[in-house]
Design a protein around this motif. Sequence first.
Motif, PDB file in Angstrom:
ATOM      1  N   SER A  68     -51.204  55.584 -19.893  1.00 29.38           N
ATOM      2  CA  SER A  68     -49.775  55.807 -20.133  1.00 29.38           C
ATOM      3  C   SER A  68     -48.940  55.070 -19.106  1.00 29.38           C
ATOM      4  N   THR A  69     -47.728  54.718 -19.524  1.00 28.84           N
ATOM      5  CA  THR A  69     -46.775  54.063 -18.629  1.00 28.84           C
ATOM      6  C   THR A  69     -45.406  54.685 -18.826  1.00 28.84           C
ATOM      7  N   ILE A  70     -44.824  55.164 -17.730  1.00 31.47           N
ATOM      8  CA  ILE A  70     -43.472  55.697 -17.767  1.00 31.47           C
ATOM      9  C   ILE A  70     -42.519  54.622 -17.271  1.00 31.47           C
ATOM     10  N   SER A  71     -41.364  54.553 -17.883  1.00 32.89           N
ATOM     11  CA  SER A  71     -40.348  53.586 -17.467  1.00 32.89           C
ATOM     12  C   SER A  71     -38.981  54.172 -17.774  1.00 32.89           C
ATOM     13  N   ARG A  72     -37.949  53.538 -17.228  1.00 28.43           N
ATOM     14  CA  ARG A  72     -36.593  54.008 -17.490  1.00 28.43           C
ATOM     15  C   ARG A  72     -35.647  52.825 -17.526  1.00 28.43           C
ATOM     16  N   ASP A  73     -34.575  53.019 -18.268  1.00 30.22           N
ATOM     17  CA  ASP A  73     -33.496  52.044 -18.347  1.00 30.22           C
ATOM     18  C   ASP A  73     -32.217  52.798 -18.025  1.00 30.22           C
ATOM     19  N   ASN A  74     -31.764  52.687 -16.805  1.00 29.63           N
ATOM     20  CA  ASN A  74     -30.584  53.447 -16.390  1.00 29.63           C
ATOM     21  C   ASN A  74     -29.316  52.989 -17.098  1.00 29.63           C
ATOM     22  N   ALA A  75     -29.293  51.741 -17.551  1.00 29.47           N
ATOM     23  CA  ALA A  75     -28.128  51.258 -18.298  1.00 29.47           C
ATOM     24  C   ALA A  75     -28.030  51.930 -19.662  1.00 29.47           C
ATOM     25  N   LYS A  76     -29.179  52.369 -20.182  1.00 26.16           N
ATOM     26  CA  LYS A  76     -29.208  53.031 -21.487  1.00 26.16           C
ATOM     27  C   LYS A  76     -29.418  54.535 -21.363  1.00 26.16           C
ATOM     28  N   ASN A  77     -29.484  55.036 -20.132  1.00 27.95           N
ATOM     29  CA  ASN A  77     -29.715  56.474 -19.915  1.00 27.95           C
ATOM     30  C   ASN A  77     -30.949  56.970 -20.672  1.00 27.95           C
ATOM     31  N   THR A  78     -32.003  56.201 -20.591  1.00 28.61           N
ATOM     32  CA  THR A  78     -33.195  56.516 -21.376  1.00 28.61           C
ATOM     33  C   THR A  78     -34.453  56.365 -20.521  1.00 28.61           C
ATOM     34  N   VAL A  79     -35.374  57.287 -20.721  1.00 25.75           N
ATOM     35  CA  VAL A  79     -36.687  57.202 -20.099  1.00 25.75           C
ATOM     36  C   VAL A  79     -37.721  57.130 -21.214  1.00 25.75           C
ATOM     37  N   TYR A  80     -38.790  56.393 -20.959  1.00 24.26           N
ATOM     38  CA  TYR A  80     -39.810  56.161 -21.975  1.00 24.26           C
ATOM     39  C   TYR A  80     -41.182  56.597 -21.457  1.00 24.26           C
ATOM     40  N   LEU A  81     -42.041  56.919 -22.393  1.00 22.81           N
ATOM     41  CA  LEU A  81     -43.442  57.158 -22.064  1.00 22.81           C
ATOM     42  C   LEU A  81     -44.277  56.433 -23.115  1.00 22.81           C
ATOM     43  N   GLN A  82     -44.890  55.343 -22.700  1.00 24.37           N
ATOM     44  CA  GLN A  82     -45.782  54.593 -23.574  1.00 24.37           C
ATOM     45  C   GLN A  82     -47.190  55.182 -23.422  1.00 24.37           C
ATOM     46  N   MET A  83     -47.758  55.631 -24.514  1.00 23.20           N
ATOM     47  CA  MET A  83     -49.083  56.245 -24.477  1.00 23.20           C
ATOM     48  C   MET A  83     -50.032  55.434 -25.347  1.00 23.20           C
ATOM     49  N   ASN A  84     -51.118  54.991 -24.744  1.00 27.23           N
ATOM     50  CA  ASN A  84     -52.125  54.190 -25.439  1.00 27.23           C
ATOM     51  C   ASN A  84     -53.465  54.929 -25.449  1.00 27.23           C
ATOM     52  N   SER A  85     -54.368  54.433 -26.262  1.00 25.15           N
ATOM     53  CA  SER A  85     -55.713  55.022 -26.351  1.00 25.15           C
ATOM     54  C   SER A  85     -55.647  56.538 -26.480  1.00 25.15           C
ATOM     55  N   LEU A  86     -54.812  56.989 -27.382  1.00 22.94           N
ATOM     56  CA  LEU A  86     -54.585  58.415 -27.523  1.00 22.94           C
ATOM     57  C   LEU A  86     -55.843  59.144 -27.963  1.00 22.94           C
TER      58      LEU A  86
END
Length: 126
Positions: A68-86
């Motif tokens: 998994s990879t967590i990331s954020r875009d403060n310009a878009k007020n959004t945080v993401y969680l990319q989950m692979n090999s579920l």
Amino acid sequence: QVQLVESGGGLVQAGGSLRLSCAASGRTFSSYIMGWFRQAPGQEREFVSSISWNGGSTYYADSVKGRSTISRDNAKNTVYLQMNSLKPEDTAVYYCAACRAGGPSAGDCRGSYEYWGQGTQVTVSS
């Protein structure tokens, strides 16, 4: 006050991928550490990942580390969680949460996570 809305959950086969998003309201998003938690049926809510206010520091639970990879875009007020090999054991309701940043690390919450989203269901079939 911060309102959080998750999206991106769904049904996926084992080995597949999903990208969860969490959109936050408010003008102070960048002052918060953002976290992802999950709760499976009959189990307690558990920590998945967190990211510091500027994205420079991240933490992961051992159960998702490397997948998994967590990331954020403060310009878009959004945080993401990319989950692979579920895996089927990743099946849970996933919640994003926010705590006020007390330092530069993803673990430097000033107090507890005080804002929570409504959750998004992730189901992984075997």
